[in-house]
Design a protein around this motif. Sequence first.
Motif, short mmCIF file in Angstrom:
data_model
loop_
_atom_site.label_atom_id
_atom_site.label_comp_id
_atom_site.label_asym_id
_atom_site.label_seq_id
_atom_site.Cartn_x
_atom_site.Cartn_y
_atom_site.Cartn_z
N GLU A 20 30.08 -74.46 0.26
CA GLU A 20 31.47 -74.86 0.09
C GLU A 20 32.35 -73.70 -0.39
OE1 GLU A 20 33.23 -77.82 -3.00
OE2 GLU A 20 32.56 -79.00 -1.26
N LYS A 21 31.81 -72.83 -1.20
CA LYS A 21 32.59 -71.70 -1.72
C LYS A 21 33.09 -70.81 -0.59
CE LYS A 21 29.65 -71.51 -5.79
NZ LYS A 21 28.66 -70.69 -6.50
N VAL A 22 32.21 -70.50 0.36
CA VAL A 22 32.60 -69.65 1.49
C VAL A 22 33.52 -70.43 2.43
CG1 VAL A 22 31.76 -68.31 3.45
CG2 VAL A 22 30.51 -68.25 1.29
N TYR A 29 41.94 -68.25 3.74
CA TYR A 29 42.31 -66.97 4.35
C TYR A 29 42.00 -66.90 5.85
CZ TYR A 29 42.86 -65.52 -0.46
OH TYR A 29 43.27 -65.42 -1.77
N GLY A 30 41.48 -67.97 6.41
CA GLY A 30 41.19 -67.98 7.84
C GLY A 30 39.97 -67.13 8.18
N ILE A 36 35.83 -60.77 5.98
CA ILE A 36 35.78 -59.88 4.82
C ILE A 36 34.57 -60.22 3.95
CG2 ILE A 36 36.95 -59.27 2.64
CD1 ILE A 36 39.63 -59.52 4.30
N VAL A 37 34.28 -61.50 3.77
CA VAL A 37 33.11 -61.91 2.98
C VAL A 37 31.84 -61.37 3.64
CG1 VAL A 37 31.71 -63.86 2.18
CG2 VAL A 37 34.20 -63.94 1.98
N VAL A 38 31.72 -61.53 4.95
CA VAL A 38 30.52 -61.04 5.66
C VAL A 38 30.44 -59.51 5.56
CG1 VAL A 38 29.38 -60.86 7.91
CG2 VAL A 38 30.38 -63.04 7.19
N MET A 39 31.57 -58.83 5.71
CA MET A 39 31.56 -57.36 5.59
C MET A 39 31.19 -56.93 4.16
SD MET A 39 34.61 -55.94 8.06
CE MET A 39 35.91 -56.97 7.39
N ASN A 78 41.73 -57.30 -1.26
CA ASN A 78 41.78 -57.53 -2.71
C ASN A 78 41.88 -59.01 -3.03
OD1 ASN A 78 41.42 -55.29 -4.37
ND2 ASN A 78 43.47 -54.51 -3.90
N GLU A 79 42.73 -59.73 -2.31
CA GLU A 79 42.88 -61.17 -2.55
C GLU A 79 41.58 -61.92 -2.28
OE1 GLU A 79 46.21 -63.07 -0.66
OE2 GLU A 79 47.53 -61.37 -1.10
#
Length: 163
Positions: A20-22, A29-30, A36-39, A78-79
């Motif tokens: 759920e967090k991801v 953020y779409g 960005i999370v995966v990177m 950053n966000e």
Amino acid sequence: MGRQNEVSLPYFELDCHMDEKVKLIRAEYGLKGFAIVVMMYQHIYGGDYGYYCEWDDERLLLFMSDNGLIGESKNLINEVVHACIRRDIFSERLYKKYGILTSSGVQKQYLKATAKRQVVNLKKEYLLISIPENRSNVVINTISGRRKTIDGGINSQSKSRVE
């Protein structure tokens, strides 16, 4: 001189059904946020330490350069990183205290992926998980570089585990 121990991972597992967090990052953020999370996971697992990465403004610029991201991406990255910290995808305590990004999930996956390595060096101060007793290849160091022995003393030649 012998071959240095490998630290980074050549690949990592990515769940088909994200927690759920991801999902909340993706909702907020779409697909850019999800990417960005995966990177960030790629950056952590493929980086110099394998289970954490240092994170500050200079690391952000290098991350952008390494991933072909342009200047407008800086605020978004950053966000997303701070949203990951807020949602406990990355440890807020370790980010604030040491300026690193890691999590218990990252550390568990790193330990699983390095089970067959001869030596896995970890920093005691950064650990969010307990090390299983059967992991004799794990060496726990302190930030100062000294190794902690099982009896709690300091000896630069000893292997240990976190209880």
